[in-house]
Design a protein around this motif. Structure first.
Motif, PDB file in Angstrom:
ATOM      1  N   UNK A  17       1.459  -1.312   0.168  1.00 50.00           N
ATOM      2  CA  UNK A  17      -0.366  -0.185   0.495  1.00 50.00           C
ATOM      3  C   UNK A  17       0.818   1.397  -0.050  1.00 50.00           C
ATOM      4  N   UNK A  18       1.654   1.712   0.992  1.00 43.68           N
ATOM      5  CA  UNK A  18       2.492   2.411   1.041  1.00 43.68           C
ATOM      6  C   UNK A  18       2.980   2.931  -0.354  1.00 43.68           C
ATOM      7  N   UNK A  19       3.861   1.443  -0.838  1.00 38.20           N
ATOM      8  CA  UNK A  19       4.615   1.783  -2.711  1.00 38.20           C
ATOM      9  C   UNK A  19       4.004   2.201  -3.514  1.00 38.20           C
ATOM     10  N   UNK A  20       2.451   1.968  -3.147  1.00 38.06           N
ATOM     11  CA  UNK A  20       1.439   2.567  -4.425  1.00 38.06           C
ATOM     12  C   UNK A  20       1.233   3.688  -3.682  1.00 38.06           C
ATOM     13  N   UNK A  21       1.045   3.824  -3.301  1.00 37.33           N
ATOM     14  CA  UNK A  21       0.878   5.415  -2.872  1.00 37.33           C
ATOM     15  C   UNK A  21       2.243   6.106  -3.137  1.00 37.33           C
ATOM     16  N   UNK A  22       2.934   6.110  -3.492  1.00 43.49           N
ATOM     17  CA  UNK A  22       4.609   6.797  -3.691  1.00 43.49           C
ATOM     18  C   UNK A  22       4.456   6.839  -5.758  1.00 43.49           C
ATOM     19  N   UNK A  39      -4.973  -2.927  -0.055  1.00 43.14           N
ATOM     20  CA  UNK A  39      -4.424  -3.576  -1.227  1.00 43.14           C
ATOM     21  C   UNK A  39      -4.536  -2.763  -2.567  1.00 43.14           C
ATOM     22  N   UNK A  40      -5.453  -3.309  -3.180  1.00 44.16           N
ATOM     23  CA  UNK A  40      -6.667  -3.239  -4.486  1.00 44.16           C
ATOM     24  C   UNK A  40      -7.112  -1.841  -5.015  1.00 44.16           C
ATOM     25  N   UNK A  41      -7.192  -1.123  -3.727  1.00 50.07           N
ATOM     26  CA  UNK A  41      -8.167   0.206  -3.918  1.00 50.07           C
ATOM     27  C   UNK A  41      -6.937   0.576  -4.736  1.00 50.07           C
ATOM     28  N   UNK A  42      -5.432   0.881  -4.821  1.00 52.49           N
ATOM     29  CA  UNK A  42      -4.069   1.505  -5.782  1.00 52.49           C
ATOM     30  C   UNK A  42      -5.067   0.748  -7.014  1.00 52.49           C
ATOM     31  N   UNK A  43      -5.070   1.982  -8.619  1.00 49.63           N
ATOM     32  CA  UNK A  43      -4.937   1.929  -9.264  1.00 49.63           C
ATOM     33  C   UNK A  43      -3.036   0.340  -9.553  1.00 49.63           C
ATOM     34  N   UNK A  44      -2.251   1.159  -9.194  1.00 47.52           N
ATOM     35  CA  UNK A  44      -0.965   0.480  -9.660  1.00 47.52           C
ATOM     36  C   UNK A  44      -0.369  -1.090  -8.893  1.00 47.52           C
ATOM     37  N   UNK A  45      -2.194  -1.276  -7.844  1.00 50.24           N
ATOM     38  CA  UNK A  45      -1.583  -2.392  -7.076  1.00 50.24           C
ATOM     39  C   UNK A  45      -2.757  -3.364  -7.129  1.00 50.24           C
ATOM     40  N   UNK A  46      -1.725  -4.792  -7.523  1.00 49.58           N
ATOM     41  CA  UNK A  46      -2.781  -5.680  -8.344  1.00 49.58           C
ATOM     42  C   UNK A  46      -2.518  -7.011  -6.979  1.00 49.58           C
ATOM     43  N   UNK A  47      -3.433  -7.698  -6.598  1.00 51.11           N
ATOM     44  CA  UNK A  47      -3.188  -8.886  -5.912  1.00 51.11           C
ATOM     45  C   UNK A  47      -3.340  -9.515  -7.063  1.00 51.11           C
ATOM     46  N   UNK A  48      -2.705 -11.084  -6.992  1.00 44.56           N
ATOM     47  CA  UNK A  48      -2.423 -11.977  -7.990  1.00 44.56           C
ATOM     48  C   UNK A  48      -2.687 -13.158  -7.234  1.00 44.56           C
ATOM     49  N   UNK A  49      -3.610 -14.181  -7.184  1.00 49.20           N
ATOM     50  CA  UNK A  49      -3.877 -14.956  -6.571  1.00 49.20           C
ATOM     51  C   UNK A  49      -3.493 -16.548  -6.999  1.00 49.20           C
ATOM     52  N   UNK A  50      -2.175 -16.816  -6.831  1.00 51.24           N
ATOM     53  CA  UNK A  50      -1.595 -17.648  -7.051  1.00 51.24           C
ATOM     54  C   UNK A  50      -0.092 -17.956  -6.030  1.00 51.24           C
ATOM     55  N   UNK A  51      -0.069 -19.098  -5.988  1.00 49.65           N
ATOM     56  CA  UNK A  51       1.821 -19.347  -5.801  1.00 49.65           C
ATOM     57  C   UNK A  51       2.641 -19.520  -6.477  1.00 49.65           C
ATOM     58  N   UNK A  52       3.454 -18.338  -6.247  1.00 52.32           N
ATOM     59  CA  UNK A  52       5.258 -17.859  -6.191  1.00 52.32           C
ATOM     60  C   UNK A  52       6.398 -19.194  -6.023  1.00 52.32           C
ATOM     61  N   UNK A  53       6.766 -18.978  -7.198  1.00 48.66           N
ATOM     62  CA  UNK A  53       8.279 -20.005  -7.544  1.00 48.66           C
ATOM     63  C   UNK A  53       8.839 -19.187  -8.093  1.00 48.66           C
ATOM     64  N   UNK A  54      10.884 -18.842  -7.207  1.00 54.99           N
ATOM     65  CA  UNK A  54      11.995 -18.019  -8.468  1.00 54.99           C
ATOM     66  C   UNK A  54      12.845 -18.950  -9.633  1.00 54.99           C
ATOM     67  N   UNK A  55      12.706 -17.951 -11.117  1.00 57.13           N
ATOM     68  CA  UNK A  55      12.367 -19.180 -11.899  1.00 57.13           C
ATOM     69  C   UNK A  55      14.287 -18.257 -12.281  1.00 57.13           C
ATOM     70  N   UNK A  56      14.294 -17.211 -11.164  1.00 53.24           N
ATOM     71  CA  UNK A  56      15.549 -16.123 -11.147  1.00 53.24           C
ATOM     72  C   UNK A  56      15.301 -15.558 -10.661  1.00 53.24           C
ATOM     73  N   UNK A  57      17.134 -14.259 -10.116  1.00 55.19           N
ATOM     74  CA  UNK A  57      17.178 -13.445  -9.155  1.00 55.19           C
ATOM     75  C   UNK A  57      15.812 -12.093  -9.570  1.00 55.19           C
ATOM     76  N   UNK A  58      15.091 -11.935 -11.019  1.00 55.81           N
ATOM     77  CA  UNK A  58      14.513 -10.663 -10.494  1.00 55.81           C
ATOM     78  C   UNK A  58      13.240 -11.413 -11.417  1.00 55.81           C
ATOM     79  N   UNK A  59      13.053 -13.155 -11.551  1.00 55.99           N
ATOM     80  CA  UNK A  59      11.890 -13.392 -12.362  1.00 55.99           C
ATOM     81  C   UNK A  59      11.336 -14.346 -11.455  1.00 55.99           C
ATOM     82  N   UNK A  60       9.812 -14.263 -11.488  1.00 60.70           N
ATOM     83  CA  UNK A  60       8.934 -15.021 -10.478  1.00 60.70           C
ATOM     84  C   UNK A  60       8.054 -15.924 -11.365  1.00 60.70           C
ATOM     85  N   UNK A  61       7.935 -17.696 -11.465  1.00 67.41           N
ATOM     86  CA  UNK A  61       6.693 -17.669 -12.035  1.00 67.41           C
ATOM     87  C   UNK A  61       5.757 -18.274 -11.463  1.00 67.41           C
ATOM     88  N   UNK A  62       4.025 -18.018 -11.471  1.00 65.86           N
ATOM     89  CA  UNK A  62       3.232 -17.991 -10.759  1.00 65.86           C
ATOM     90  C   UNK A  62       2.179 -19.004 -11.556  1.00 65.86           C
TER      91      UNK A  62
END
Ligand SMILES: Cc1cc2nc3c(=O)[nH]c(=O)nc-3n(C[C@H](O)[C@H](O)[C@H](O)COP(=O)(O)OP(=O)(O)OC[C@H]3O[C@@H](n4cnc5c(N)ncnc54)[C@H](O)[C@@H]3O)c2cc1C
Ligand SMILES: NC(=O)c1ccc[n+]([C@@H]2O[C@H](COP(=O)([O-])OP(=O)(O)OC[C@H]3O[C@@H](n4cnc5c(N)ncnc54)[C@H](O)[C@@H]3O)[C@@H](O)[C@H]2O)c1
Length: 451
Positions: free
Chosen positions: A24-29, A90-113
């Motif tokens: 929420x804080x990041x989205x506000x920024x 969280x969802x109230x911010x247009x630039x914040x998204x809640x994704x319902x799923x299980x995350x798993x890293x593919x690399x230090x900067x990418x995640x598969x959901x």
């Protein structure tokens, strides 16, 4: 759900206290931010769905003699409303998204959901990733445990709408004592099997004895040094076989609560792909600023192996905020004298050093204790049981620690904590004018006993 972008400024894995506040804080920024949560029933995280809030709702209902089934219904109503509020936060911010799923890293900067509704895998990249996946109960390897249909965790026991007649609790820490207290008050016959031969081993003996007496007075049976050998599933009850010294004992239960600590939720994360190191217990290794072994990945809340409290996860948020935004530097090193409260009736709350810890560290101490029954507030609430204790540095008059076993101690302890943080002499708490009749005014009497 909003459409999922290929790239975000920040990705938060897990809808915990620190993570949702950060999102929420990041989205506000103005940041593009996503929170990945594996279950729609866990929006808002552990605290509001399966931990602090539902348990304290049940403790409150038990104290007020609400029938168990009604208490469970009220707890469910509260949790559902908070879950929706947390999602919206969280969802109230247009630039914040809640994704319902299980995350798993593919690399230090990418995640598969793996999306919860469709099972589809999507790949998301982010400049910064914050892991906030929390912890789950440890299930000790006791023969028969997996075969039993009467074994519960704190989560599943609170889903039961029928009060267990005979509840046996394995463990004697936070969850064990809070559940023992509330289920005994609802009317279950409760037995606590403590592996440790000492009750509340970290506490001073006068405090531990006072807690033990209160629980025993509620009808709770406490077996110390009890090592569980086996669970034997049966018809109307299961049998728990345990040993104390060389004596073998059997006890029957209609429900068995396992409350033997918690372990990190890392099984789905594929941390190796991100180069994120774990310690021997599986917790993510972080430095004082909660950075992991991989730059631009942080770990906050229970998953980083720090104290497992919601307010610590919230403070972890402050640590991340201080690094990513222009806030006063903050790290785990700043955390001194964090208070804690165990929500039995009355609650046991503590801040700072216990008497034995202060002496062990070489302090010359002045100690005062006072029965809670000396408080008129405790008397009028009809909760006279308990004790107040203060430990003061005899050389500086600074408060080293305080333990309060009394009504509303979970509130009162924050006042003592504030005084300690401010470096106030104990005489300030002794001589402050408090409202009346309040629990706070007991601090006049407690600290007057120091001198
Ligand atoms: C019964 C009980 C009572 C408690 N009472 C108190 C109390 O009174 N006061 C207090 O301060 N603390 C209490 N605690 C501790 C407190 O609940 C935790 O310390 C706190 O909730 C931890 O929050 P967190 O930020 O680590 O993340 P959590 O709130 O645990 O959130 C983690 C989230 O990550 C999700 N997740 C996990 N893996 C993945 C993945 N791979 N992909 C996507 N999502 C994932 C989970 O579903 C979960 O929703 C209690 C705990 C328990 C069990
Ligand atoms: N009021 C609160 O703030 C609150 C309430 C509940 C939970 N919590 C948090 O959640 C955490 C987890 O709670 P918890 O009660 O599960 O853990 P805990 O660490 O408080 O207690 C674990 C208990 O299980 C026992 N134990 C460990 N392994 C065992 C085994 N193999 N067999 C039998 N007994 C065993 C330990 O001796 C101890 O009594 C707490 O440490 C706390 O941080 C906080």
């Amino acid at each position: 759900m909003k459409s999922i972008q290929k790239k975000y400024d920040a990705l938060i894995i897990g809808f915990g206290k620190g993570g949702k506040t950060l999102a929420a804080f990041m989205a506000k920024q103005g940041w593009q931010v996503a929170v990945i949560e594996r279950s729609a029933l866990m929006y808002g995280g552990t605290c509001i769905n399966i931990a602090c809030i539902p348990t304290k709702s049940l403790v409150h209902s038990a104290e007020n003699h609400v029938p168990y089934a009604d208490a469970i219904a009220e707890k469910n109503r509260l949790v559902e409303s908070l879950r929706k509020r947390n999602f919206d936060m969280v969802d109230q911010f247009p630039n914040a998204t809640v994704i319902t799923g299980t995350a798993s890293f593919l690399s230090p900067g990418t995640v598969s959901v793996r999306l919860a509704d469709s099972g589809e895998e999507v790949t998301i990249a982010a400049d910064r990733i914050i892991i906030n996946t929390g912890a789950k109960p440890v299930l000790p390897s006791i023969p028969g445990l997996n075969a039993s249909r009467r074994v519960f965790t704190s989560t599943t026991l609170m889903e039961e709408t029928k009060l267990p007649e005979r509840l046996v609790i394995i463990g004697a820490g936070y969850i064990a004592l809070e559940f023992a207290g509330m289920y005994a008050q609802f009317g279950s016959e409760v037995t606590l099997l403590s592996r440790s031969a000492t009750f509340l081993p970290d506490e001073d003996r006068d405090i531990a004895d006072a807690v033990q007496s209160i629980l025993i007075a509620k009808g709770i049976r406490i077996e110390l040094g009890a090592l569980v050998d086996e669970l034997v599933p049966g018809g109307d009850t299961d049998t728990i076989v345990y040993r104390q010294a060389e004596t073998r004992t059997e006890i029957k239960a209609t429900a068995i609560l396992i409350a033997a600590g918690r372990q990190p939720n890392t099984e789905d994360l594929n941390l190796e792909a991100a180069g994120v190191r774990q310690d021997s217990k599986g917790y993510i290794v972080v430095d004082e600023r909660l950075q992991t072994s991989t730059p631009n990945i942080w770990a906050i809340g229970d998953i980083n192996g720090g104290p497992q409290f919601t307010y610590i996860s919230l403070d972890d948020f402050r640590i991340i905020r201080s690094q990513l935004f222009d806030f006063k530097p903050h790290s785990t090193a700043d955390r001194i004298q964090v208070a804690g409260a165990l929500f039995i009736t009355p609650p046991l709350s503590h801040v700072g050093l216990r008497e034995h810890e202060a002496i062990g560290k070489g302090y010359r101490v002045k100690v005062a204790t006072l029965p809670a029954s000396t408080s008129t507030r405790a008397q009028l609430l009809n909760r006279p049981e308990g004790i107040f204790k203060a430990v003061v540095d005899a050389d500086t008059n600074l408060i080293l620690g305080c333990t309060l076993l009394c009504s509303d101690s979970s509130e009162l302890i924050n006042l003592v904590q504030l005084a300690m943080h401010a470096g106030l002499d104990y005489t300030v708490l002794r001589d402050t004018i408090y409202t009346h009749p309040s629990m706070s005014e007991s601090l006049n009497d407690l600290f007057a006993k120091i001198g």
